[in-house]
Design an enzyme around this catalytic site. Structure first.
Site, PDB file in Angstrom:
ATOM      1  N   ARG A  45       0.725  -1.266   0.095  1.00 26.40           N
ATOM      2  CA  ARG A  45       0.063   0.166  -0.175  1.00 26.40           C
ATOM      3  C   ARG A  45       0.881   1.153   0.000  1.00 26.40           C
ATOM      4  O   ARG A  45       0.555   2.342  -0.570  1.00 26.40           O
ATOM      5  CB  ARG A  45      -0.870   0.056   1.224  1.00 26.40           C
ATOM      6  N   LYS A 206     -18.626 -16.322   4.073  1.00 29.24           N
ATOM      7  CA  LYS A 206     -20.126 -16.141   4.120  1.00 29.24           C
ATOM      8  C   LYS A 206     -20.637 -15.672   2.847  1.00 29.24           C
ATOM      9  O   LYS A 206     -20.133 -14.937   2.095  1.00 29.24           O
ATOM     10  CB  LYS A 206     -20.387 -15.130   5.488  1.00 29.24           C
ATOM     11  N   GLY A 359      -9.297  -8.497   1.091  1.00 29.93           N
ATOM     12  CA  GLY A 359      -8.109  -8.317   1.588  1.00 29.93           C
ATOM     13  C   GLY A 359      -7.593  -9.923   1.852  1.00 29.93           C
ATOM     14  O   GLY A 359      -6.315  -9.877   1.581  1.00 29.93           O
ATOM     15  N   GLY A 382     -12.648  -4.100   1.661  1.00 38.54           N
ATOM     16  CA  GLY A 382     -13.914  -3.765   1.613  1.00 38.54           C
ATOM     17  C   GLY A 382     -14.281  -2.892   0.544  1.00 38.54           C
ATOM     18  O   GLY A 382     -15.275  -2.947   0.027  1.00 38.54           O
TER      19      GLY A 382
HETATM   20  P1  ADP Z   1     -11.955 -11.516   1.383  1.00 40.75           P
HETATM   21  O1  ADP Z   1     -11.271 -11.009   2.441  1.00 40.75           O
HETATM   22  O2  ADP Z   1     -10.718 -11.720   0.196  1.00 40.75           O
HETATM   23  O3  ADP Z   1     -13.136 -10.652   0.959  1.00 40.75           O
HETATM   24  P2  ADP Z   1     -13.534 -13.184   3.091  1.00 40.75           P
HETATM   25  O4  ADP Z   1     -13.084 -12.440   4.223  1.00 40.75           O
HETATM   26  O5  ADP Z   1     -14.828 -13.172   2.563  1.00 40.75           O
HETATM   27  O6  ADP Z   1     -12.265 -12.888   2.037  1.00 40.75           O
HETATM   28  O7  ADP Z   1     -12.998 -14.695   3.439  1.00 40.75           O
HETATM   29  C1  ADP Z   1     -11.843 -15.010   3.964  1.00 40.75           C
HETATM   30  C2  ADP Z   1     -12.052 -16.122   5.179  1.00 40.75           C
HETATM   31  O8  ADP Z   1     -13.052 -17.261   4.590  1.00 40.75           O
HETATM   32  C3  ADP Z   1     -10.607 -16.765   5.341  1.00 40.75           C
HETATM   33  O9  ADP Z   1     -10.603 -16.241   6.795  1.00 40.75           O
HETATM   34  C4  ADP Z   1     -11.072 -18.111   5.490  1.00 40.75           C
HETATM   35  O10 ADP Z   1     -10.362 -18.858   6.397  1.00 40.75           O
HETATM   36  C5  ADP Z   1     -12.497 -18.086   5.523  1.00 40.75           C
HETATM   37  N1  ADP Z   1     -12.910 -19.466   4.885  1.00 40.75           N
HETATM   38  C6  ADP Z   1     -12.726 -19.868   3.617  1.00 40.75           C
HETATM   39  N2  ADP Z   1     -13.210 -21.238   3.307  1.00 40.75           N
HETATM   40  C7  ADP Z   1     -13.696 -21.417   4.477  1.00 40.75           C
HETATM   41  C8  ADP Z   1     -14.198 -22.838   4.949  1.00 40.75           C
HETATM   42  N3  ADP Z   1     -14.595 -23.890   4.064  1.00 40.75           N
HETATM   43  N4  ADP Z   1     -14.529 -22.893   6.283  1.00 40.75           N
HETATM   44  C9  ADP Z   1     -14.358 -21.810   7.284  1.00 40.75           C
HETATM   45  N5  ADP Z   1     -14.017 -20.711   6.656  1.00 40.75           N
HETATM   46  C10 ADP Z   1     -13.657 -20.592   5.417  1.00 40.75           C
HETATM   47  C1  3PG Z   2      -8.299  -1.554   5.266  1.00 41.93           C
HETATM   48  O1  3PG Z   2      -7.303  -2.067   5.516  1.00 41.93           O
HETATM   49  O2  3PG Z   2      -9.496  -2.457   4.594  1.00 41.93           O
HETATM   50  C2  3PG Z   2      -8.688  -0.091   5.107  1.00 41.93           C
HETATM   51  O3  3PG Z   2      -7.343   0.397   5.711  1.00 41.93           O
HETATM   52  C3  3PG Z   2      -9.784   0.573   5.897  1.00 41.93           C
HETATM   53  O4  3PG Z   2      -9.489   0.114   7.099  1.00 41.93           O
HETATM   54  P1  3PG Z   2     -11.046   0.061   8.014  1.00 41.93           P
HETATM   55  O5  3PG Z   2     -11.676  -1.275   7.596  1.00 41.93           O
HETATM   56  O6  3PG Z   2     -10.488   0.025   9.655  1.00 41.93           O
HETATM   57  O7  3PG Z   2     -11.635   1.291   7.738  1.00 41.93           O
END
Ligand code: ADP
Ligand code: 3PG
Ligand code: MG
Length: 403
Positions: A45, A206, A359, A382
Site C-alpha cells: 500500500r 459467508k 483483503g 472492503g
Molecule cells: P476476502 O477478505 O478476500 O473478501 P473473506 O473475508 O470473505 O475474503 O473470506 C476469507 C475467510 O474465509 C478466511 O478467513 C478463510 O479462512 C475463510 N474460509 C474460507 N473457506 C472456509 C471454510 N470452508 N470454512 C471456514 N472458513 C472458510
Molecule cells: C482496510 O485495511 O481495509 C482499509 O485500510 C480500511 O480500514 P478500516 O476497515 O479500518 O476502515
C-alpha cells in the site's frame, strides 16, 4: 444506465490540475500489516501511493502532507497505531526525507512555509475523534491545511470519514490520485469492457456478506465459480448434507434464488464436487478428501478437493477475464490452504485478464507467491467489494468532475 465504475472514473485526477506552489494534502492508505516489533510485513500500500507523491514532488508542490489511518485505535493516542512506524520505510521508498508531525498546529505552520519538496507525514488521523465522526469542524480544520486535496486512499474510500470524505467540502480543488484511478481502470477493464467469457470466482466465509456482490454482477459475468465456506451453503441448499461445515442456514433460500437467477441470466455456475474435510479445525487429526455427498458426521469442509480444482481450472482456462474474491478454504491453516494456493497458480498462469479484490484473497495470492503474475491486485479489501457490489464509493463522491 451508467455504472458506478464509469461514474467514479469521471472524477478529475492529479493530471488534470496544476500543483505548482500549492500546499497539497494527500489522503493515503498506509494501513499496512505489522508484527509486534512494528516491522512492516507487506508494504504494497505504501508502494502503491508513490506515483502520486512523486508526481507532486516533481511538479513542485510547495508542501506535501500525507494523512492516513493505521488500524482501528479506540480513542486517542495509542503507540501501537502510530504512523511513526511507517516513516523510515517511506523515506527509503521515496529516497527523500520525511518529517513526522504529531500535532495539528505545528503541521499548519510548517506546511504553509512553502519550501519546495517538504514532505510531512501526519500522525494517525484516527487518533482524532472527528475523523470517524466526519465532524464538520474537524473537516474544516483539515481542509485548512491545504490548497489541493488529493484522495489516493482507495483502500479506505468506502469510509465516509473526515479525511476521505468530509474534507472535500472545505477545499476548492479536490482530485483523485493515481492509485484511485488505477483501481478504477482495472475494474473498468474487468467489468465494463471485458474480453469475454468473464468468470467471477467467489469464496470466503459467508454468503451473507457477499450476496449483494453475487446479485449485482449476475448481469455482467458468464461464469460463477463458487468455493470456500460460501459453497457449503449452496451445496446444502441443493440437497447435500454438509454436516459440521460452516453453513449459513438462514441463507439457504437466498442461495437457491441466486442459482435460479444465474439460470435466468444464462450464467454457468460451478460448485465443488469434492472437499477436504477435517475432524477438527484447530487440532486436526483426521483429514481426508471426499466427494461432496460423503461428508462425515461431525466433520467440517475446509478446502476444495483435487477434482474440484480440475473442474474449476477448466472453467478458468476457457475464460478471458477473471475476477477473484474470496479464498477457497481456510488458507490461514497450512493443511487447508492447498485449494486456494493452487487456484492462485491456475489463474496466474492463464492468459486471462485477472483481477483480485478482497483483503484475504490478496493476502493468499501473495502467500502463494503468485502476486506478480496477476494482471491487477486491488489494494482495497472492503472497498473493492463495495465497488463490485455496484456502489459509488464515498471517497470519489465529492471530488471534482471532468466537465
Ligand atoms: P476476502 O477478505 O478476500 O473478501 P473473506 O473475508 O470473505 O475474503 O473470506 C476469507 C475467510 O474465509 C478466511 O478467513 C478463510 O479462512 C475463510 N474460509 C474460507 N473457506 C472456509 C471454510 N470452508 N470454512 C471456514 N472458513 C472458510
Ligand atoms: C482496510 O485495511 O481495509 C482499509 O485500510 C480500511 O480500514 P478500516 O476497515 O479500518 O476502515
Ligand atoms: Mg476478509
Amino acid at each position: 444506465m451508467i455504472s458506478n465504475i464509469i461514474t467514479m472514473g469521471g472524477v478529475k485526477s492529479l493530471k488534470d490540475i496544476d500543483v505548482t506552489g500549492k500546499r497539497v494534502l494527500i489522503r493515503v492508505d498506509f494501513n499496512v500489516p505489522m508484527d509486534a516489533q512494528f516491522n512492516i510485513s507487506d508494504d504494497s500500500r505504501i508502494r502503491a501511493a508513490l506515483p502520486t507523491i512523486n508526481y507532486c514532488i516533481d511538479h513542485n508542490a510547495c508542501s506535501i502532507t500525507l494523512v492516513s489511518h493505521l488500524g482501528r485505535p479506540k480513542g486517542g493516542y495509542d503507540e501501537r497505531y502510530s504512523l511513526r512506524h511507517i516513516q523510515k520505510r517511506l523515506e527509503r521508498l521515496l529516497q527523500k526525507r520525511v518529517e513526522f508531525i504529531d500535532d495539528f498546529d505545528t503541521l499548519k505552520t510548517e506546511n504553509a512555509q512553502c519550501s519546495i519538496e517538504r514532505i510531512f507525514l501526519f500522525e494517525n488521523i484516527r487518533f482524532y475523534d472527528g475523523e470517524k465522526k466526519n465532524d464538520p469542524e474537524f473537516c474544516k480544520q483539515l481542509g485548512g491545511l491545504c490548497d489541493v486535496y488529493v484522495n489516493d486512499a482507495f483502500g479506505t474510500s468506502h469510509r465516509r470519514d473526515a479525511s476521505t470524505y468530509g474534507i472535500a467540502d472545505y477545499v476548492d480543488t479536490k482530485v483523485a490520485g493515481f492509485l484511485m484511478m488505477r483501481e478504477i481502470e482495472a475494474f473498468t477493464k474487468a467489468l465494463e469492457n471485458p474480453i469475454r467469457p468473464i468468470a467471477l470466482v467467489v469464496g470466503g466465509s459467508k454468503i451473507s456478506t457477499k450476496i449483494t456482490l453475487l446479485t449485482s454482477v449476475m448481469q455482467k459475468v458468464d461464469k460463477l465459480i463458487i468455493g470456500g465456506a460460501m459453497s457449503n451453503t449452496f451445496l446444502q441448499a441443493i440437497g447435500y448434507d454438509m454436516k459440521g461445515s460452516l453453513v449459513e442456514s438462514d441463507f439457504l433460500e437466498t442461495a437457491k434464488e441466486v442459482l435460479e437467477e444465474a439460470k435466468q441470466h444464462k450464467v454457468k455456475v460451478y460448485l465443488p464436487v469434492d472437499v477436504v474435510i477435517t475432524d477438527s479445525i484447530d487440532h486436526p487429526i483426521d483429514v481426508k478428501v471426499v466427494p461432496i455427498q460423503d461428508v462425515l458426521d461431525g466433520f467440517h469442509a475446509v478446502d476444495i478437493g483435487p477434482a474440484t480444482l480440475k473442474l474449476f481450472s477448466e472453467a478458468i482456462e476457457l475464460s478471458n477475464t477473471i475476477i477473484w474474491n474470496g479464498p477457497m478454504g481456510i488458507y490461514e491453516i497450512n493443511q487447508f490452504s492447498k485449494g486456494t494456493y493452487k487456484l492462485a497458480t491456475i489463474i496466474s498462469e492463464s492468459y486471462a485478464y485477472s483481477i483480485v479484490g478482497g483483503g484475504d484473497t490478496a493476502d493468499a495470492v501473495e502467500k502463494a507467491g503468485e502476486k506478480e503474475k496477476f494482471s491487477f491486485i486491488s489494494t482495497g479489501g472492503g472497498a473493492s467489494l463495495e465497488l463490485l457490489e455496484g456502489k459509488i464509493l464515498p471517497g470519489f463522491e465529492k471530488l471534482d468532475r471532468k466537465s
